[in-house]
Design a protein around this motif. Structure first.
Motif, PDB file in Angstrom:
ATOM      1  N   VAL A 119      52.051   1.081 -25.416  1.00 13.96           N
ATOM      2  CA  VAL A 119      53.237   0.425 -24.851  1.00 13.96           C
ATOM      3  C   VAL A 119      53.982  -0.328 -25.947  1.00 13.96           C
ATOM      4  CG1 VAL A 119      54.067  -1.259 -23.160  1.00 13.96           C
ATOM      5  CG2 VAL A 119      52.123   0.218 -22.593  1.00 13.96           C
ATOM      6  N   THR A 127      53.091 -11.665 -25.508  1.00 18.09           N
ATOM      7  CA  THR A 127      53.751 -11.090 -24.329  1.00 18.09           C
ATOM      8  C   THR A 127      53.060  -9.800 -23.897  1.00 18.09           C
ATOM      9  OG1 THR A 127      55.301 -10.044 -25.847  1.00 18.09           O
ATOM     10  CG2 THR A 127      56.032 -12.072 -24.798  1.00 18.09           C
ATOM     11  N   LEU A 130      50.175  -9.552 -21.070  1.00 19.02           N
ATOM     12  CA  LEU A 130      50.487  -9.426 -19.639  1.00 19.02           C
ATOM     13  C   LEU A 130      50.837  -7.984 -19.277  1.00 19.02           C
ATOM     14  CD1 LEU A 130      52.551 -12.695 -19.118  1.00 19.02           C
ATOM     15  CD2 LEU A 130      50.253 -12.218 -18.297  1.00 19.02           C
ATOM     16  N   HIS A 131      51.399  -7.250 -20.221  1.00 20.77           N
ATOM     17  CA  HIS A 131      51.729  -5.853 -19.928  1.00 20.77           C
ATOM     18  C   HIS A 131      50.441  -5.053 -19.727  1.00 20.77           C
ATOM     19  CE1 HIS A 131      55.553  -6.740 -22.483  1.00 20.77           C
ATOM     20  NE2 HIS A 131      55.480  -7.480 -21.397  1.00 20.77           N
ATOM     21  N   VAL A 133      47.702  -6.247 -18.542  1.00 24.77           N
ATOM     22  CA  VAL A 133      47.213  -6.619 -17.210  1.00 24.77           C
ATOM     23  C   VAL A 133      47.965  -5.802 -16.146  1.00 24.77           C
ATOM     24  CG1 VAL A 133      46.930  -8.511 -15.554  1.00 24.77           C
ATOM     25  CG2 VAL A 133      46.572  -8.932 -17.995  1.00 24.77           C
ATOM     26  N   GLY A 134      49.253  -5.597 -16.363  1.00 25.52           N
ATOM     27  CA  GLY A 134      50.053  -4.804 -15.421  1.00 25.52           C
ATOM     28  C   GLY A 134      49.625  -3.345 -15.390  1.00 25.52           C
ATOM     29  N   VAL A 135      49.333  -2.787 -16.548  1.00 29.67           N
ATOM     30  CA  VAL A 135      48.844  -1.406 -16.607  1.00 29.67           C
ATOM     31  C   VAL A 135      47.490  -1.313 -15.889  1.00 29.67           C
ATOM     32  CG1 VAL A 135      47.972   0.386 -18.159  1.00 29.67           C
ATOM     33  CG2 VAL A 135      50.106  -0.791 -18.710  1.00 29.67           C
TER      34      VAL A 135
END
Lengths: 330, 327
Positions: A119, A127, A130-131, A133-135
């Motif tokens: 990503v 930052t 958190l991405h 965690v979203g994945v």
């Protein structure tokens, strides 16, 4: 030779040699970028030197066909293992149109590659955590068994996004691995002035997950910890925080001068534990590699880096009109 | 057509999109069991379960950042910021990450996510439950900014936002939630992002507005009709991307323009609209472009007379239009 550490971890001789090759490749690409920078050919370098064992060891412990990475700007070794090439790195360094990370929009080290589920990252630190965690949340919702691994420095473990991300992942039991690459310095500020409790791993306790400390100069140690964390995540047993300790062998970036805040002796001392030196010694001792093999490898890599450099230097820049594209879906 | 409230339009859009597409899910503080502090997500957890109606920890940056990660993966998150005032900890994720993901990856990655946030005053919410925050984001390319004023537009635009391939900030004026009711078609429909709408035809003065103040303009127009002043009212509905064509057409209708918003005057979106008019419609103008906006004070105070002084209302709007008509 049987019963070496890598055998016990289920890694073949071929695999550990491959690990070393990636570590060496990352180091050589990085060194070349510094040369190009000092020669005035590229404006900026941000380095992986000293952290190759963490990056390569971790990437080998993941599934390169389905796992996701949200790396930070030093993870050259990691993105190489996941599939990026030397040429990709040089295209990025020269900010050429063909740069797969960003088409020459971002500084080097700002990885992002859809082909390999890497990503896109930015410069404001943490930052990306958190991405990941979203994945991982998406994996859980879609009942997929991929894991997301995100990396960051020890300085970043003070950012709000670190704490928000670990807590979120802990509460929702998500398949994510948080890996701190503790290289002892956040630009000039040493770890003693970053961590009141002295440990990043210890912070895991507050977020309901294991906190594991590993020797980041040893790729096998890192491999073992990341493998255990990935297995745990795939079993639906939630996240892990890993703190891999190493040392940043070079200045923060090509615009930094580390002589202003640390002694040369300290750096020299750290060089004795250089992961490349140590892993080479391990492979020699284990009989997996000899001087002949190593010199052939060095030659092969030097040629690869030469070719990549030459290709990227000649490659076209993006058309100025590209400045205006891809703000929104077109 | 059934008549529903502004907030019911939010709930309907969410429910219908969640029924249509399994990738759509909502997350935020108190959105689950409680159904949202304003009840915008009421009933959703019962219908879709806690995995798709996620009560998150009290962490706005994570709500935004996790949504970005999930959307990059291919999900369609709809995040709720409990109050627009509380969006500030998430600004780094919204501005540095969501807005730039497509651009910085040269179109490899993108963030199809929606962040909903109740904004605006007039509800005794004081400084931190009343703010209009749209101007913080209108200068950030990569974001789309939607500010509907009617139930019809709320539903149609929220559906469009969820289906959009880029990050959308969806600002709902909280005073409108139960105050504003309107007809909404029973069948599926969308309202396109980036299209303004003439809410009233007129010939003397053009009012350009959005959100709650749009309703003040409509009310003022009714009053002024009795005095023989004909008011043309354009609802921007979307701030970014701005429907410039509609703005210029509306200017040409009357030659006199009043731009109204509750957000502060300085730096408010009216300045941008005014600049476009002066650049592209100067010769259509019969009077200077006027702005009526929230005062340049840090935020809306609590005490009723102070709140009233800050807020616009139909009377203030009527006076401003009349003044311009007489110019």
């Amino acid at each position: 030779m049987a019963n070496e550490r890598h055998d016990e971890l289920g890694l073949s001789d071929e695999q550990v040699l491959d690990m070393y090759r990636y570590m060496l490749l990352a180091r050589k690409i990085d060194e070349r970028m510094w040369l190009l920078n000092r020669a005035g050919k590229i404006p900026f370098v941000i380095s992986c030197q000293g952290q190759e064992a963490i990056q390569v060891g971790a990437a080998f412990a993941l599934d390169r066909d389905k796992d996701w990475l949200c790396p930070y700007y030093r993870d050259l070794g990691m993105v190489l293992v996941f599939g990026q090439s030397s040429k990709d790195q040089m295209l990025s360094a020269f900010a050429k149109a063909e740069d797969p990370n960003s088409g020459g929009r971002q500084m080097p080290g700002h990885y992002g590659d859809r082909r390999f589920r890497i990503v896109s990252g930015s410069s404001p630190v943490t930052t990306q955590l958190l991405h990941a965690v979203g994945v991982a949340l998406a994996a859980k919702m879609e009942k997929k068994d991929h894991v997301a691994l995100t990396t960051f420095g020890e300085g970043s473990s003070n950012q709000g996004d670190f704490h928000e991300g670990l807590n979120f992942a802990g509460v929702h039991n998500l398949p994510v691995i948080f890996m701190c690459e503790n290289n002892k310095y956040a630009i000039s500020v040493p770890v003693e002035k970053q961590l009141a409790g002295g440990s990043v791993a210890a912070r895991a306790q507050g977020y309901g997950m294991p906190g594991v400390q590993v020797d980041g100069n040893d790729p096998l140690n890192v491999f073992e910890a990341v493998k255990a964390a990935a297995d745990q995540a795939r079993r639906g047993e939630g996240p892990t925080l890993i703190e891999a300790s190493s040392y940043r062998l070079v200045p923060h970036s090509s615009d930094d001068d580390d002589r202003t805040y640390r002694r040369a002796e300290e750096v020299e001392e750290a060089r004795k534990k250089d992961p490349l030196v140590q892993f080479k010694a391990y492979l020699m001792d284990a009989g997996v590699m000899d001087e002949e093999k190593e010199s052939a490898l060095n030659k092969e890599i030097a040629q690869e880096v030469d070719e990549a450099t030459e290709y990227a230097e000649k490659a076209p820049y993006p058309d100025p009109e590209q400045t205006h594209t891809h703000v929104y879906a077109e | 057509m059934p008549v529903i409230s502004y907030i019911e339009a939010v709930t309907q859009a969410l429910r219908e999109e969640m029924q249509r597409d399994e990738r759509v899910f909502v997350l935020g503080e108190d959105v689950g069991v409680r159904g949202g502090v304003f009840r915008a997500t009421a009933g959703l957890i019962e219908e879709f379960g806690p995995e798709r109606v996620l009560d998150t920890p009290l962490t706005e940056s994570a709500i935004a950042g996790v949504s970005i990660g999930a959307s990059v993966y291919g999900m369609r998150p709809v995040a709720e910021m409990q109050f627009a005032d509380f969006i500030m900890p998430a600004v780094n994720q919204i501005v540095s990450e969501a807005a730039k993901m497509r651009y910085r990856s040269n179109n490899s990655w993108h963030c199809p996510l929606v962040i909903r946030a109740p904004y605006g005053g007039g509800v005794h919410g004081a400084l931190y439950h009343s703010q209009s925050v749209e101007k913080i984001f209108t200068g950030v390319p990569g974001l789309k900014i939607v500010t509907p004023s009617t139930p019809h537009d709320v539903k149609g635009l929220l559906i469009s936002a969820i289906r959009d391939e880029d990050p959308v900030l969806f600002f709902e004026h909280k005073r409108c939630y139960r105050l504003i009711k309107g007809e909404v078609p029973e069948e599926e429909y969308t309202v396109p992002i980036g299209k303004a709408e003439v809410k009233r035809e007129g010939t003397d003065v053009t009012v350009i507005s959005y959100g709650l103040t749009l309703h003040f303009a409509l009310k003022a127009a009714e009053e002024l009709e009795k005095e023989g002043i004909s008011v043309h009212v354009l609802d921007l509905r979307t701030l970014i991307p701005l429907d410039k064509e509609a703005v210029l057409e509306a200017v040409a209708k009357t030659g006199k323009v009043l731009i109204i918003h509750e957000d502060n005057l300085t730096g408010g979106f009216g300045g941008e609209v005014s600049a476009i008019i002066s650049e592209q419609a100067f010769f259509e103008l019969d009077a200077p472009v006027r702005r009526l906006a929230g005062p340049d004070v840090p935020a809306m105070p609590y005490s009723p007379p102070l709140e009233k002084e800050f807020m616009l209302n139909p009377e203030k709007v009527t006076n401003a239009i009349r003044e311009l008509a007489e110019f």
